[in-house]
Design an enzyme around this catalytic site. Structure first.
Site, PDB file in Angstrom:
ATOM      1  N   MET A  58       0.832  -1.205   0.000  1.00 40.22           N
ATOM      2  CA  MET A  58       0.000   0.000   0.000  1.00 40.22           C
ATOM      3  C   MET A  58       0.866   1.254   0.000  1.00 40.22           C
ATOM      4  O   MET A  58       0.658   2.163  -0.806  1.00 40.22           O
ATOM      5  CB  MET A  58      -0.937   0.010   1.204  1.00 40.22           C
ATOM      6  CG  MET A  58      -2.070  -1.003   1.124  1.00 40.22           C
ATOM      7  SD  MET A  58      -3.166  -0.732  -0.297  1.00 40.22           S
ATOM      8  CE  MET A  58      -3.975   0.780   0.166  1.00 40.22           C
TER       9      MET A  58
ATOM     10  N   ASP B 283      10.654   3.205   5.867  1.00 42.20           N
ATOM     11  CA  ASP B 283      10.357   1.899   6.462  1.00 42.20           C
ATOM     12  C   ASP B 283      11.397   1.613   7.536  1.00 42.20           C
ATOM     13  O   ASP B 283      12.289   2.435   7.778  1.00 42.20           O
ATOM     14  CB  ASP B 283      10.313   0.800   5.400  1.00 42.20           C
ATOM     15  CG  ASP B 283       9.287  -0.278   5.756  1.00 42.20           C
ATOM     16  OD1 ASP B 283       9.368  -0.808   6.879  1.00 42.20           O
ATOM     17  OD2 ASP B 283       8.394  -0.561   4.932  1.00 42.20           O
TER      18      ASP B 283
ATOM     19  N   VAL C 265       1.203   1.655   7.661  1.00 40.54           N
ATOM     20  CA  VAL C 265       1.818   0.482   8.281  1.00 40.54           C
ATOM     21  C   VAL C 265       0.732  -0.541   8.607  1.00 40.54           C
ATOM     22  O   VAL C 265      -0.435  -0.363   8.273  1.00 40.54           O
ATOM     23  CB  VAL C 265       2.610   0.882   9.552  1.00 40.54           C
ATOM     24  CG1 VAL C 265       3.739   1.841   9.180  1.00 40.54           C
ATOM     25  CG2 VAL C 265       1.700   1.505  10.611  1.00 40.54           C
TER      26      VAL C 265
ATOM     27  N   GLU D  24      -2.176  -2.938  10.267  1.00 41.88           N
ATOM     28  CA  GLU D  24      -3.393  -2.593  11.012  1.00 41.88           C
ATOM     29  C   GLU D  24      -3.243  -3.042  12.468  1.00 41.88           C
ATOM     30  O   GLU D  24      -3.924  -3.952  12.936  1.00 41.88           O
ATOM     31  CB  GLU D  24      -4.616  -3.254  10.366  1.00 41.88           C
ATOM     32  CG  GLU D  24      -5.043  -2.637   9.051  1.00 41.88           C
ATOM     33  CD  GLU D  24      -5.717  -1.286   9.236  1.00 41.88           C
ATOM     34  OE1 GLU D  24      -6.936  -1.234   9.398  1.00 41.88           O
ATOM     35  OE2 GLU D  24      -5.002  -0.263   9.227  1.00 41.88           O
TER      36      GLU D  24
ATOM     37  N   LYS E  59       0.982   1.609  14.880  1.00 38.57           N
ATOM     38  CA  LYS E  59       0.570   2.928  14.399  1.00 38.57           C
ATOM     39  C   LYS E  59       0.901   4.014  15.424  1.00 38.57           C
ATOM     40  O   LYS E  59       1.292   5.133  15.056  1.00 38.57           O
ATOM     41  CB  LYS E  59      -0.925   2.929  14.067  1.00 38.57           C
ATOM     42  CG  LYS E  59      -1.277   2.092  12.827  1.00 38.57           C
ATOM     43  CD  LYS E  59      -2.769   2.144  12.509  1.00 38.57           C
ATOM     44  CE  LYS E  59      -3.128   1.252  11.329  1.00 38.57           C
ATOM     45  NZ  LYS E  59      -2.590   1.732  10.053  1.00 38.57           N
TER      46      LYS E  59
ATOM     47  N   SER F 114      -7.864   0.987   7.198  1.00 37.95           N
ATOM     48  CA  SER F 114      -9.097   0.631   6.492  1.00 37.95           C
ATOM     49  C   SER F 114     -10.252   0.364   7.447  1.00 37.95           C
ATOM     50  O   SER F 114     -11.406   0.311   7.019  1.00 37.95           O
ATOM     51  CB  SER F 114      -8.862  -0.608   5.620  1.00 37.95           C
ATOM     52  OG  SER F 114      -8.424  -1.693   6.417  1.00 37.95           O
TER      53      SER F 114
ATOM     54  N   HIS G  66      -7.963   6.834   3.279  1.00 40.85           N
ATOM     55  CA  HIS G  66      -8.008   5.386   3.019  1.00 40.85           C
ATOM     56  C   HIS G  66      -7.963   5.111   1.526  1.00 40.85           C
ATOM     57  O   HIS G  66      -8.906   5.408   0.803  1.00 40.85           O
ATOM     58  CB  HIS G  66      -9.284   4.809   3.646  1.00 40.85           C
ATOM     59  CG  HIS G  66      -9.539   3.376   3.310  1.00 40.85           C
ATOM     60  ND1 HIS G  66     -10.795   2.845   3.185  1.00 40.85           N
ATOM     61  CD2 HIS G  66      -8.680   2.342   3.048  1.00 40.85           C
ATOM     62  CE1 HIS G  66     -10.719   1.572   2.875  1.00 40.85           C
ATOM     63  NE2 HIS G  66      -9.442   1.240   2.776  1.00 40.85           N
TER      64      HIS G  66
END
Length: 739
Positions: free
Chosen positions: A336, A355, A412, A414, A419, A441, A462
């Protein structure tokens, strides 16, 4: 005569017609353009000193085609008149809807050759104008795009496009071009014989004039004696092979849900049996018929009118000045995050891709290299484009590189803790005015914003996967999100040329929550004993792009299990377990079938090939015979469940704008486009009939179909969403009290 939209000059016997509408960034065909073009054709034909004409654009693009709001007005007049004078209303609609076709035919048969000099975008009615001309020369650059996309908004080309394309191109290529609304570059258009020559953009007019001086026949081949169709006649040996197959492919691809596509096929088939004038009349009759269908009305409203309004900033706060976005930071270089980096860099914006280590960040940047390399192979980009795009992406593990970013997007895992950590690390170096967005999401934005020291600048953005192909972006407002954050999000989405919807905070927001009901309904059908293949076929027959089991595999069954587990944890004793939990636990926990990601889910995967897993009955039990189920009812269950969940979300005030409900459902999760979207689906049958259907399904299939309070209230008067919650046209539209 003075023209507002065109200039008409002559030079050495050649008329130069330049289309340049004042106050518009792109030329469109409206009533005033039709009036002036009609007069220009008369002027050129009646001037003995003019030997031919070139028509071109004074803008960067030729034209975006017809303004479909013009057709909306024509339909309003038709419906207003039909009750008193049905025959007169039908005649008015027929005459009004074919006027452009008649103007183009007048141009085609006026006795003077016209050459279209086409630069940039040439869509819809503008393509039909070019095809009506006697020759076409296109700019040989990447900006050239030619298409007849009307089928995508429930219509078909009604100004001669169906008849001219099929008389110019090979039958198979021509019909694919029409039925798919396919966009062609200059080389493809020339290969199909839809254009004659190409020239550098700066020499376009000169090339068109040169063509005229060399001699262009003012009589089209199909108006000459002895004309033969390029692909052979309808009743030729080639025709006997082609047309039955064409009809079968149409059925396979559309399941006969789209009156526009069906009428297109009919108009082409019947029209090719006749001379051009009669063929155009046939096309016009089918076009007028399609205009009256609810599918066309709903698709025009959602996929043209509403989408344009949202793209132009219908939900953007007017009090905030436009943002100039120079640099965007992206946290997480996975699939993503890497996709977001690509579309951002492609829009000309600098990107910092972060990252956990340099290798992971570099791998994310390599995704952009891969995508732009594919574009080069397809002729859609150059090596220079690749170098420029990759130079805009800085891959790093150093958060200090975010210091001058205007916007940071977290993409990053879910996981709340992951987060929280990246949010704190980013905010430690961000400038005070920077906006921070999460690409979550499902996790509520308000709760994620608790990790932020400036929740006013915290928002949800999103994206949908794959980011480079999916056109929708869902913007989520937390309880403390400010107007500046919303304006930044919408300005960014506009910059990357995607369509935004804005929703209020809740678990799963809008799109994720509704799409899960589609997958869930597929699993519930498995539990009901419906054969897996029947479930998948009924999903597609209902108008969904893929079956629910296939979609579950694509979303990832382990992710669905995590969402179910998180929801169960958050709701506690209020959570009600069902077959969904049992099936997902068996598939994910006990059998480690996660979906496409590990090559096994409801399908077994080998590369691009897949087939239904024969072990499904081991999980859900032996299926019942297919004839034990009503196909129409299964199709309705899929659509009703998604529409009902949308109505619930609307009542909860997570969704506040009917346009966003419909556009979001089509672009976000592929809800049957022919319906116009989830709320248009309800409006189409009426809230009274929809609520009654929900009650019927509740008795037969369970309480998940129980209609919500808002629906029951609206059903008393059979109210429609687009009437009760008519969208405001101002930029601050979308604010309303909870129903």
């Amino acid at each position: 005569m003075a023209y507002r939209n065109f200039t008409l000059t002559t030079d050495a016997g050649i008329a130069h017609i330049v289309w340049d509408m004042p106050g518009k960034s792109m030329n469109v065909i409206d009533m005033s353009v039709m009036d002036e073009l009609d007069a220009i054709v008369d002027a050129v034909a009646g001037d003995a000193t003019v030997k031919g004409a070139v028509i071109t654009s004074g803008k960067a693009a030729f034209s975006g085609g017809a303004d479909l709001t013009m057709l909306e007005g024509l339909l309003r007049d038709f419906h207003a008149k039909r009750a008193k004078d049905p025959e007169g209303a039908a005649r008015m609609l027929f005459d009004g809807s074919r006027r452009l076709s008649q103007i183009f035919r007048k141009l085609e048969t006026c006795g003077k050759p016209f050459v279209a000099a086409i630069n940039g975008t040439c869509m819809g009615g503008a393509t039909e104008l070019a095809l009506a001309c006697h020759a076409r020369v296109a700019a040989e650059d990447d900006a050239f795009k030619m298409a007849l996309p009307e089928v995508k908004v429930g219509l078909f080309p009604g100004a001669g496009g169906t008849q001219r394309v099929m008389r110019m191109a090979d039958s198979q290529q021509g019909l694919q071009f029409l039925l798919q609304g396919k966009t062609l570059n200059a080389a493809q258009a020339k290969a199909m014989k839809l254009i004659d020559e190409t020239a550098p953009a700066k020499k376009l007019m000169a090339a068109a004039v040169k063509m005229l001086k060399a001699g262009v026949d003012p009589v089209k081949p199909w108006d000459q004696k002895g004309f033969r169709l390029p692909g052979g006649g309808i009743y030729s040996p080639a025709g006997f092979q082609f047309w039955p197959a064409a009809n079968a492919i149409y059925r396979r691809e559309t399941h006969d849900n789209y009156p526009g596509a069906r009428a297109l096929l009919q108009a082409v088939y019947e029209g090719l049996l006749m001379p051009m004038d009669q063929a155009l009349t046939v096309e016009s009759r089918y076009f007028a018929h399609v205009l009256q269908t609810p599918e066309a009305a709903n698709m025009i409203r959602s996929l043209f009118v509403s989408m344009q309004e949202l793209n132009k900033g219908a939900r953007r706060p007017t009090s905030v000045k436009p943002n100039r976005i120079r640099k965007v930071g992206i946290l997480g270089a996975g699939f993503m995050g890497a996709g977001i980096a690509y579309v951002t860099a492609k829009a000309g914006i600098d990107v910092v891709l972060i990252d956990r280590d340099q290798a992971a960040a570099d791998k994310g940047k390599a995704h952009s290299d891969e995508l732009v390399s594919k574009a080069i192979k397809r002729g859609r980009a150059s090596e220079a484009d690749k170098v420029a795009l990759l130079s805009r992406i800085t891959a790093t593990s150093d958060y200090e590189a975010l210091a001058d970013c205007d916007l940071v997007i977290e993409a990053v895992f879910e996981d709340r803790e992951v987060k929280r950590v990246v949010t704190e690390k980013a905010e430690a170096v961000l400038k005070s005015k920077a906006i921070y967005a999460s690409n979550t999401s499902t996790l509520p934005i308000t709760s994620l914003a608790e990790a932020s020291k400036r929740p006013k600048n915290f928002i949800g953005i999103h994206f949908f996967s794959p980011v480079d192909k999916m056109m929708l972006v869902e913007v989520i407002l937390g309880k403390k999100t400010g107007d500046k954050a919303l304006a930044m999000a919408l300005d960014y989405i506009k910059a990357i040329k995607k369509t935004p919807i804005v929703v209020n905070d809740s678990r799963g927001f809008y799109t994720s929550r509704v799409v899960m009901t589609y997958i869930r309904e597929g699993l519930m059908m498995l539990a009901d004993g419906v054969p897996a293949a029947m479930i998948e076929n009924c999903g597609r027959m209902a108008g969904m792009p893929v079956g629910p089991l296939s979609l579950g595999d694509e979303v990832a069954l382990d992710l669905a299990w995590k969402i179910v587990s998180a929801t169960r944890k958050d709701l506690g004793v209020k959570y009600v377990e069902g077959p969904l939990d049992n099936i997902l636990e068996e598939m994910v926990v006990k059998r480690e079938r996660f979906g496409r990601k590990n090559g096994k889910g409801f399908y077994d995967y080998q590369g691009r090939d897949k087939k239904l897993w024969p072990g499904i009955p081991e999980v859900v039990g032996k299926p019942k015979p297919a004839d034990a189920f009503d196909v129409e009812e299964l199709k309705q269950r899929f659509l009703v469940m998604q529409a009902l969940e949308t109505a619930r979300i609307f009542e909860e005030n997570c969704l506040t704008d009917v346009r966003e409900a419909d556009v979001g459902s089509i672009l976000g999760f592929g809800f049957a486009p022919f319906t116009g979207g989830t709320l248009s689906y309800i409006d189409g049958m009426g809230t009274a009939a929809f609520t009654e259907l929900c009650r019927k399904f509740t008795k037969k299939w369970g309480p998940r179909f129980k209609p919500n309070r808002l629906l029951k209230e609206m059903a008393k008067t059979d109210a429609r969403f687009y009437e009760r919650f008519a969208p405001e046209k101002g930029p601050d539209a979308g604010e309303r009290e909870a129903a």
